[in-house]
Design a protein around this motif. Sequence first.
Motif, PDB file in Angstrom:
ATOM      1  N   LYS A  78      -5.533  -6.157  -4.204  1.00 36.95           N
ATOM      2  CA  LYS A  78      -5.577  -5.908  -2.761  1.00 36.95           C
ATOM      3  C   LYS A  78      -4.196  -6.201  -2.182  1.00 36.95           C
ATOM      4  N   ASP A  79      -3.645  -5.225  -1.464  1.00 35.92           N
ATOM      5  CA  ASP A  79      -2.335  -5.354  -0.831  1.00 35.92           C
ATOM      6  C   ASP A  79      -2.489  -5.212   0.672  1.00 35.92           C
ATOM      7  N   GLN A  80      -1.564  -5.811   1.386  1.00 35.71           N
ATOM      8  CA  GLN A  80      -1.532  -5.682   2.836  1.00 35.71           C
ATOM      9  C   GLN A  80      -0.253  -4.944   3.210  1.00 35.71           C
ATOM     10  N   ASP A  81      -0.404  -3.790   3.852  1.00 38.43           N
ATOM     11  CA  ASP A  81       0.791  -3.145   4.374  1.00 38.43           C
ATOM     12  C   ASP A  81       0.824  -3.389   5.875  1.00 38.43           C
ATOM     13  N   LYS A  82       1.717  -2.740   6.583  1.00 38.31           N
ATOM     14  CA  LYS A  82       1.885  -3.014   8.015  1.00 38.31           C
ATOM     15  C   LYS A  82       0.638  -2.715   8.829  1.00 38.31           C
ATOM     16  N   ARG A  83      -0.117  -1.719   8.408  1.00 40.61           N
ATOM     17  CA  ARG A  83      -1.256  -1.281   9.217  1.00 40.61           C
ATOM     18  C   ARG A  83      -2.610  -1.717   8.685  1.00 40.61           C
ATOM     19  N   ALA A  84      -2.758  -1.798   7.371  1.00 35.77           N
ATOM     20  CA  ALA A  84      -4.101  -2.028   6.845  1.00 35.77           C
ATOM     21  C   ALA A  84      -4.048  -2.697   5.477  1.00 35.77           C
ATOM     22  N   ARG A  85      -5.176  -3.192   5.085  1.00 31.21           N
ATOM     23  CA  ARG A  85      -5.340  -3.750   3.752  1.00 31.21           C
ATOM     24  C   ARG A  85      -5.719  -2.612   2.810  1.00 31.21           C
ATOM     25  N   ARG A  86      -5.073  -2.532   1.661  1.00 23.01           N
ATOM     26  CA  ARG A  86      -5.318  -1.460   0.698  1.00 23.01           C
ATOM     27  C   ARG A  86      -5.830  -2.070  -0.597  1.00 23.01           C
TER      28      ARG A  86
END
Length: 105
Positions: A60-68
């Motif tokens: 699970k990664d967190q980018d600027k807008r959402a968790r992926r």
Amino acid sequence: MDPIFDEFLHVPARLSVVALLAPAEWVDFGFLRDSVGTSDSALSKQVSALAAAGYVIVRKDQDKRARRTYVQLTPQGRLAFQRHAAALERIVALARDSAGQPTTD
């Protein structure tokens, strides 16, 4: 039954997931969901089962807008898929070979 036929992996949703993961490195959860044609919750259940069996890793990664969420086939999962696919190919080959044979009743 072929001894390398994997009953756990043969569940259609699981088999679809590992088949999609086989040629890839990491696959986005949304892509898997859309490709398999299922809901988030149904896919999550199957991915969790595959992870518990050691067939996939979930990241699970967190980018600027959402968790992926990303999923990857483990070496154990890749081997299980290859063996299961080979078992299915043998079953199909036997069916083809016997299709021309007369049945004995």
